[in-house]
Write a protein that holds these residues in place. Structure first.
Motif, short mmCIF file in Angstrom:
data_model
loop_
_atom_site.label_atom_id
_atom_site.label_comp_id
_atom_site.label_asym_id
_atom_site.label_seq_id
_atom_site.Cartn_x
_atom_site.Cartn_y
_atom_site.Cartn_z
N GLY A 10 41.21 39.58 52.94
CA GLY A 10 42.01 38.42 53.34
C GLY A 10 42.74 37.76 52.18
N PHE A 11 42.92 38.50 51.06
CA PHE A 11 43.69 37.95 49.93
C PHE A 11 45.16 38.21 50.21
CE2 PHE A 11 39.91 39.52 47.16
CZ PHE A 11 39.15 38.41 47.53
N ARG A 12 45.89 37.16 50.53
CA ARG A 12 47.31 37.33 50.88
C ARG A 12 48.05 36.02 50.67
NH1 ARG A 12 44.58 37.73 56.19
NH2 ARG A 12 44.68 35.66 57.12
N GLY A 13 49.37 36.09 50.89
CA GLY A 13 50.17 34.87 50.83
C GLY A 13 50.94 34.74 49.54
N ARG A 14 51.14 33.50 49.13
CA ARG A 14 52.10 33.19 48.07
C ARG A 14 51.95 34.08 46.84
NH1 ARG A 14 55.27 28.64 47.29
NH2 ARG A 14 56.03 28.45 45.17
N GLN A 15 53.06 34.65 46.42
CA GLN A 15 53.15 35.54 45.27
C GLN A 15 52.27 36.78 45.43
OE1 GLN A 15 55.39 35.39 42.65
NE2 GLN A 15 56.28 33.87 44.01
N GLY A 16 51.99 37.12 46.70
CA GLY A 16 51.31 38.36 47.00
C GLY A 16 51.72 38.84 48.38
N GLU A 17 52.94 38.44 48.77
CA GLU A 17 53.43 38.77 50.12
C GLU A 17 53.63 40.27 50.28
OE1 GLU A 17 54.79 36.53 48.07
OE2 GLU A 17 54.99 34.59 49.10
N HIS A 18 54.01 40.93 49.17
CA HIS A 18 54.27 42.37 49.21
C HIS A 18 53.60 42.98 47.98
CE1 HIS A 18 57.29 41.21 52.17
NE2 HIS A 18 57.80 40.37 51.28
N LEU A 19 52.45 43.62 48.20
CA LEU A 19 51.64 44.11 47.08
C LEU A 19 51.72 45.63 46.97
CD1 LEU A 19 48.40 41.97 47.61
CD2 LEU A 19 49.97 41.76 45.68
N VAL A 20 51.70 46.11 45.73
CA VAL A 20 51.61 47.55 45.46
C VAL A 20 50.51 47.74 44.41
CG1 VAL A 20 52.78 49.53 44.40
CG2 VAL A 20 54.02 48.09 46.02
N ALA A 21 49.59 48.71 44.67
CA ALA A 21 48.53 49.03 43.70
C ALA A 21 48.91 50.31 42.97
CB ALA A 21 47.20 49.20 44.42
N LEU A 22 48.73 50.29 41.65
CA LEU A 22 49.09 51.42 40.78
C LEU A 22 47.81 51.96 40.17
CD1 LEU A 22 51.86 49.45 38.87
CD2 LEU A 22 52.26 51.04 40.77
N GLU A 23 47.54 53.25 40.41
CA GLU A 23 46.27 53.81 39.95
C GLU A 23 46.44 54.48 38.58
OE1 GLU A 23 42.83 56.27 42.15
OE2 GLU A 23 44.70 57.37 41.93
N ASN A 24 45.63 54.05 37.61
CA ASN A 24 45.61 54.74 36.32
C ASN A 24 44.83 56.03 36.44
OD1 ASN A 24 47.13 52.81 35.08
ND2 ASN A 24 45.42 51.84 33.98
N THR A 25 45.28 57.07 35.72
CA THR A 25 44.61 58.37 35.70
C THR A 25 44.56 58.82 34.25
OG1 THR A 25 46.63 59.69 35.82
CG2 THR A 25 45.72 58.92 37.93
N PRO A 26 43.87 59.92 33.97
CA PRO A 26 43.89 60.43 32.59
C PRO A 26 45.32 60.77 32.13
CG PRO A 26 42.10 61.44 33.82
CD PRO A 26 42.92 60.66 34.82
N CYS A 27 46.23 61.02 33.05
CA CYS A 27 47.60 61.41 32.69
C CYS A 27 48.56 60.21 32.61
CB CYS A 27 48.17 62.40 33.70
SG CYS A 27 47.24 63.93 33.79
N VAL A 28 48.37 59.20 33.48
CA VAL A 28 49.33 58.10 33.58
C VAL A 28 48.62 56.75 33.41
CG1 VAL A 28 51.00 56.92 35.07
CG2 VAL A 28 50.79 59.41 35.17
N HIS A 29 49.15 55.92 32.51
CA HIS A 29 48.64 54.55 32.33
C HIS A 29 49.76 53.58 32.70
CE1 HIS A 29 46.14 51.32 30.63
NE2 HIS A 29 47.31 50.78 30.33
N ASN A 30 49.47 52.70 33.65
CA ASN A 30 50.46 51.74 34.14
C ASN A 30 50.29 50.38 33.48
OD1 ASN A 30 51.69 53.28 36.55
ND2 ASN A 30 49.48 53.51 36.86
N VAL A 31 51.41 49.75 33.15
CA VAL A 31 51.42 48.41 32.56
C VAL A 31 52.43 47.57 33.36
CG1 VAL A 31 51.90 47.04 30.50
CG2 VAL A 31 50.96 49.34 30.26
N VAL A 32 52.04 46.34 33.71
CA VAL A 32 52.91 45.48 34.51
C VAL A 32 53.44 44.32 33.66
CG1 VAL A 32 53.06 44.02 36.57
CG2 VAL A 32 51.60 46.06 36.59
N VAL A 33 54.72 44.02 33.85
CA VAL A 33 55.35 42.90 33.15
C VAL A 33 56.39 42.30 34.08
CG1 VAL A 33 57.17 44.38 32.13
CG2 VAL A 33 56.56 42.25 30.98
N CYS A 34 56.84 41.10 33.78
CA CYS A 34 58.02 40.53 34.43
C CYS A 34 58.92 40.06 33.30
CB CYS A 34 57.64 39.38 35.36
SG CYS A 34 59.09 38.53 36.02
N THR A 35 59.95 40.84 32.98
CA THR A 35 60.80 40.47 31.83
C THR A 35 61.65 39.24 32.14
OG1 THR A 35 62.62 41.94 32.51
CG2 THR A 35 60.95 42.86 31.02
N LEU A 36 61.94 38.97 33.43
CA LEU A 36 62.87 37.90 33.79
C LEU A 36 62.18 36.55 34.02
CD1 LEU A 36 65.16 39.86 36.28
CD2 LEU A 36 65.71 39.18 33.94
#
Lengths: 213, 220
Positions: free
Chosen positions: A86-112
């Motif tokens: 039930g975690f939803r709403g403001r600033q989480g209206e549209h969520l995407v989860a990024l899975e780290n693996t031994p091959c790919v490491h994801n980093v999130v930023v907001c440059t703007l």
């Protein structure tokens, strides 16, 4: 507000405190804001919504393959449904989860600005909103990670996600080795806020137990 | 607009300096500034894109030397003055000197949880087919609008590839100007880091969300 700051206004309050207090007084007098609503907003993000939410989501993804599949396919539904978290709403209206693996490491930023998935991580830390992180994460993520004490193999793909729209990203860090059979609650304690932004890794169990917390 | 908020790829700001066990707020004024900004947003006199544009219109030197909640306050004051909710005299006096603007309803405490739970979804129904599909090669347009945009400078005129289609979303460039939601297809585009930075990068790739009008089919 503690009573001492009421007793000696001006002598103890900073310019910003005086300015914001004056602004709030004005807006309450105008009837534009309800001070009790302001209290409720602060209370929500100071005490109820924070990275422990996200840690529970990651722990379930580690422990439950069907939930992991759902989370990676439709994070908004998997996290926001009443029957899960039930975690939803403001600033989480549209969520995407990024899975780290031994091959790919994801980093999130907001440059703007400072886009950040509030329902799962709470309000962003100061460094996430600051010029050093916002400027460098997209060009020198390995240098950024080094400042967080994280060094990844040279052949790991570093994929940076710049939050330019209303899609909010959270990272699912790799599950630490040595945690087979752990309960979700125990697993969640290994999930740090930074590991869900991508500037950290989940805590290894040995180090965690040595730390005593 | 090419303001100080568009920070991607800039240099010289120094180390990141994370704080151990950082609290959500560092001073009481930050708590109240945060809450007042959210609460005034709930009066519906502006949208999130207008709020971002108001912050971006801060003088660049001022933007870069202000803390985050100082920037929020500057944006909030600008929006309230522009819409006649308050006057400069009232801000200076810290009290009301004239009747309130009619029809502005304060968010009640009892409505906070529901309002936060609703949030502000930006996805809208599609009325036309998507122009691009995952795997398509695209190029971002070279644009330098005077108004708010969500295409950062370092991603303009760059080749990338569609990796996901997010559906149709409110277009911030239009929404920020009060010109309507003008929803467009929104895509996640992956750019190879060397396409953006040449050899001077430690990234492998950058993914960013781009509205359809930011994108064109690359020429031969």
């Amino acid at each position: 507000m503690d009573s001492s700051s009421h007793a000696h206004p001006g002598s103890e309050l900073t310019e910003m405190e005086l300015r914001v207090r004056a602004l709030e007084t004005l807006l309450v007098e105008k009837g534009y804001v309800d001070p009790a609503a302001l209290d409720a907003l602060v209370e929500t993000y100071e005490h109820r919504v924070g990275p422990r939410n996200g840690a529970r989501v990651v722990a379930r993804a580690w422990a439950d393959p069907a939930f992991r599949e759902w989370l990676l396919r439709d994070a908004t539904a998997a996290i926001g449904a009443d029957e899960t978290f039930g975690f939803r709403g403001r600033q989480g209206e549209h969520l995407v989860a990024l899975e780290n693996t031994p091959c790919v490491h994801n980093v999130v930023v907001c440059t703007l600005c400072s886009c950040y998935p509030w329902p799962v991580l709470g309000l962003p830390p100061v460094w996430y909103k600051s010029a050093p992180y916002r400027s460098r994460a997209v060009i020198d993520p390995r240098g950024v990670l080094a400042e967080f004490g994280v060094t990844l193999p040279a052949d790991t793909e570093i994929r940076v996600w710049d939050s330019t729209a209303e899609i909010r990203y959270m990272v699912v860090p790799m599950r630490p080795a040595g945690t087979d059979g752990w309960t979700e609650e125990r697993l969640a304690a290994l999930v740090t806020r930074d590991s869900m932004i991508g500037t950290g890794l989940a805590r290894p169990p040995a180090g965690f137990e040595e730390g005593g917390r | 607009m090419n303001g100080a908020q568009d920070l991607g790829g800039m240099m010289g700001f120094g180390p990141i300096d994370p704080e151990a066990d950082e609290p959500p707020f560092h001073a009481d004024w930050e708590r109240r500034a945060f809450a007042v900004t959210l609460a005034m947003g709930f009066t519906g006199r502006w949208n999130i894109d207008m709020a971002r544009q108001a912050r971006e219109r801060l003088d660049p030197a001022r933007y870069l030397s202000s803390s985050y909640y100082e920037i929020w306050l500057e944006g909030l004051v600008r929006l309230m003055l522009e819409r006649g909710l308050v006057t400069r005299e009232e801000l200076a006096a810290g009290r009301s000197l004239a009747p309130a603007l009619e029809g502005v309803a304060a968010l009640p405490a009892a409505g906070v949880a529901a309002a936060l739970g609703r949030g502000g979804p930006t996805k809208r129904a599609a009325t036309s087919p998507a122009r691009f599909a995952p795997g398509d090669a695209v190029r971002t347009r070279v644009i330098h609008p005077q108004h708010h945009t969500r295409l950062p400078r370092y991603l303009r005129g760059k080749a990338g590839r569609i990796v996901a289609v997010h559906g149709v979303h409110v277009f911030p460039d239009s929404s920020a100007q009060g010109a309507g939601e003008s929803p467009q297809w929104l895509y996640c585009v992956r750019f190879e880091a060397d396409e953006l930075w040449g050899p001077d990068t430690t990234a492998s790739s950058i993914c960013a969300d781009c509205w359809e009008s930011y994108l064109e089919t690359p020429g031969p």
